[in-house]
Design a protein around this motif. Structure first.
Motif, PDB file in Angstrom:
ATOM      1  N   LEU A  92     -10.389  -7.546  -8.529  1.00  0.00           N
ATOM      2  CA  LEU A  92     -10.526  -7.383  -7.088  1.00  0.00           C
ATOM      3  C   LEU A  92     -11.968  -7.049  -6.715  1.00  0.00           C
ATOM      4  O   LEU A  92     -12.533  -7.625  -5.773  1.00  0.00           O
ATOM      5  CB  LEU A  92      -9.584  -6.280  -6.602  1.00  0.00           C
ATOM      6  CG  LEU A  92      -9.685  -5.874  -5.132  1.00  0.00           C
ATOM      7  CD1 LEU A  92      -9.320  -7.034  -4.225  1.00  0.00           C
ATOM      8  CD2 LEU A  92      -8.774  -4.674  -4.844  1.00  0.00           C
ATOM      9  N   GLY A 116      -2.179  -2.666  -9.964  1.00  0.00           N
ATOM     10  CA  GLY A 116      -2.695  -3.565  -8.951  1.00  0.00           C
ATOM     11  C   GLY A 116      -1.853  -4.819  -8.754  1.00  0.00           C
ATOM     12  O   GLY A 116      -1.432  -5.461  -9.715  1.00  0.00           O
ATOM     13  N   PRO A 155      -4.738   3.879  -4.145  1.00  0.00           N
ATOM     14  CA  PRO A 155      -6.136   3.624  -3.795  1.00  0.00           C
ATOM     15  C   PRO A 155      -6.427   2.192  -3.365  1.00  0.00           C
ATOM     16  O   PRO A 155      -7.435   1.938  -2.714  1.00  0.00           O
ATOM     17  CB  PRO A 155      -6.891   3.962  -5.087  1.00  0.00           C
ATOM     18  CG  PRO A 155      -5.893   3.698  -6.169  1.00  0.00           C
ATOM     19  CD  PRO A 155      -4.549   4.061  -5.600  1.00  0.00           C
ATOM     20  N   TYR A 156      -5.577   1.224  -3.719  1.00  0.00           N
ATOM     21  CA  TYR A 156      -5.765  -0.177  -3.326  1.00  0.00           C
ATOM     22  C   TYR A 156      -4.422  -0.889  -3.455  1.00  0.00           C
ATOM     23  O   TYR A 156      -3.464  -0.329  -3.999  1.00  0.00           O
ATOM     24  CB  TYR A 156      -6.855  -0.854  -4.174  1.00  0.00           C
ATOM     25  CG  TYR A 156      -6.599  -0.848  -5.662  1.00  0.00           C
ATOM     26  CD1 TYR A 156      -5.976  -1.916  -6.294  1.00  0.00           C
ATOM     27  CD2 TYR A 156      -6.993   0.233  -6.454  1.00  0.00           C
ATOM     28  CE1 TYR A 156      -5.738  -1.906  -7.659  1.00  0.00           C
ATOM     29  CE2 TYR A 156      -6.766   0.241  -7.819  1.00  0.00           C
ATOM     30  CZ  TYR A 156      -6.142  -0.834  -8.415  1.00  0.00           C
ATOM     31  OH  TYR A 156      -5.906  -0.830  -9.768  1.00  0.00           O
ATOM     32  N   PHE A 181      -7.961  -3.998 -10.790  1.00  0.00           N
ATOM     33  CA  PHE A 181      -9.013  -3.533  -9.881  1.00  0.00           C
ATOM     34  C   PHE A 181     -10.349  -4.187 -10.193  1.00  0.00           C
ATOM     35  O   PHE A 181     -11.119  -4.506  -9.285  1.00  0.00           O
ATOM     36  CB  PHE A 181      -9.140  -2.012  -9.958  1.00  0.00           C
ATOM     37  CG  PHE A 181     -10.222  -1.473  -9.065  1.00  0.00           C
ATOM     38  CD1 PHE A 181     -10.053  -1.448  -7.696  1.00  0.00           C
ATOM     39  CD2 PHE A 181     -11.423  -1.010  -9.596  1.00  0.00           C
ATOM     40  CE1 PHE A 181     -11.057  -0.968  -6.865  1.00  0.00           C
ATOM     41  CE2 PHE A 181     -12.421  -0.526  -8.775  1.00  0.00           C
ATOM     42  CZ  PHE A 181     -12.241  -0.506  -7.406  1.00  0.00           C
ATOM     43  N   MET A 230       0.877  -1.175   0.000  1.00  0.00           N
ATOM     44  CA  MET A 230       0.000   0.000   0.000  1.00  0.00           C
ATOM     45  C   MET A 230       0.910   1.220   0.000  1.00  0.00           C
ATOM     46  O   MET A 230       1.258   1.761   1.044  1.00  0.00           O
ATOM     47  CB  MET A 230      -0.927  -0.007   1.218  1.00  0.00           C
ATOM     48  CG  MET A 230      -2.035  -1.036   1.140  1.00  0.00           C
ATOM     49  SD  MET A 230      -3.204  -0.730  -0.206  1.00  0.00           S
ATOM     50  CE  MET A 230      -3.949   0.805   0.307  1.00  0.00           C
TER      51      MET A 230
END
Length: 256
Positions: A219, A150, A83-84, A216, A14
């Motif tokens: 996910l 990601g 953001p992720y 994303f 992260m």
């Protein structure tokens, strides 16, 4: 001419990127990406014009963009967070002949003077079945831009004519010299039972490509699927959260 910013990336899964601005330098970012900023930094949020705002929305970004200017007399920092889970990748546009193509939602921030615009894929089939949609992002300039990818990042340099077939959602970005196409998955059983979708993306060199292990969209699908299963189990157990738990206990299920 883009501002010549300095930066440092923190974290593992992260991540956050710290942009160090000299007096008079600026950086812009997707609205909501800022984590912190020093005194002397002035923040200005705008669409930059109606058409530019609408084009950004087409690429999956916010209608607004936020600019951060160092109005002080000393160097100052702005930090942007991912953001992720994934990796923040610095893209030196000079190394890509001034243009880099990436999936929508990938853009995080860039030096003042860099431009980001939507780009239409030439073939309609790519837009309909390309996994990340018909519109990709084009980042143009001579400075640094930062994209978020990601999961784990896989880099590869394709030689001229070299071809790689990839799951459509796992393409994170590539040089503008790379050709991008979609091919139908061959084999009846592969289509029905392979679990990889109907289409594969084909990337042809020369040029660098970035692949991601956790798109994303994948996910989000996993989270939605797990949430749906939990709701169904709760309803079967008794029609409500409390009754569902009681039903599992009576039926010999796990205790809490």
């Amino acid at each position: 001419m883009a501002d010549k910013i300095d930066y440092q990336i923190y974290g593992d899964d992260m991540q956050a990127v710290q942009i160090i601005l000299d007096p008079g330098e600026s950086v812009f970012a997707e609205a909501g990406a800022m984590l912190s900023m020093d005194n002397g930094i002035e923040m200005q949020t705008s669409a930059g014009g109606l058409m530019k705002g609408l084009k950004r929305m087409l690429t999956g970004e916010s209608f607004f963009i936020t600019n951060f200017y160092n109005q002080g007399s000393q160097r100052a920092n702005v930090i942007f967070s991912a953001p992720y889970p994934g990796k923040i990748i610095p893209i030196d546009l000079k190394m890509f002949n001034g243009t880099f193509i990436c999936q929508k939602d990938a853009f995080l921030c860039a030096a003042g003077g860099v431009e980001i615009t939507p780009t239409l894929v030439k073939k309609m089939g790519i837009g309909l079945f390309g996994g990340e949609g018909f519109i990709l992002q084009k980042i143009v300039g001579d400075g640094f831009a930062f994209v978020h990818i990601g999961g784990t990042v896989l880099e590869r340099e394709l030689s001229a004519g070299e071809t790689l077939r990839v799951d459509t959602g796992c393409i994170a970005g590539f040089a503008s010299t790379v050709k991008y196409d979609i091919q139908f998955m061959s084999g009846f059983k592969n289509v029905l039972f392979g679990g990889e979708g109907l289409f594969l993306a084909t990337l042809q060199g020369p040029g660098k490509i970035y692949l991601q292990t956790l798109p994303f969209s994948r996910l989000a699908d996993r989270i939605i699927s797990a949430s749906r299963r939990n709701r169904e189990e709760t309803n079967i157990g008794g029609g409500g959260k409390g009754l569902g738990m009681l039903g599992r206990l009576i039926g010999g299920g796990d205790s809490f």
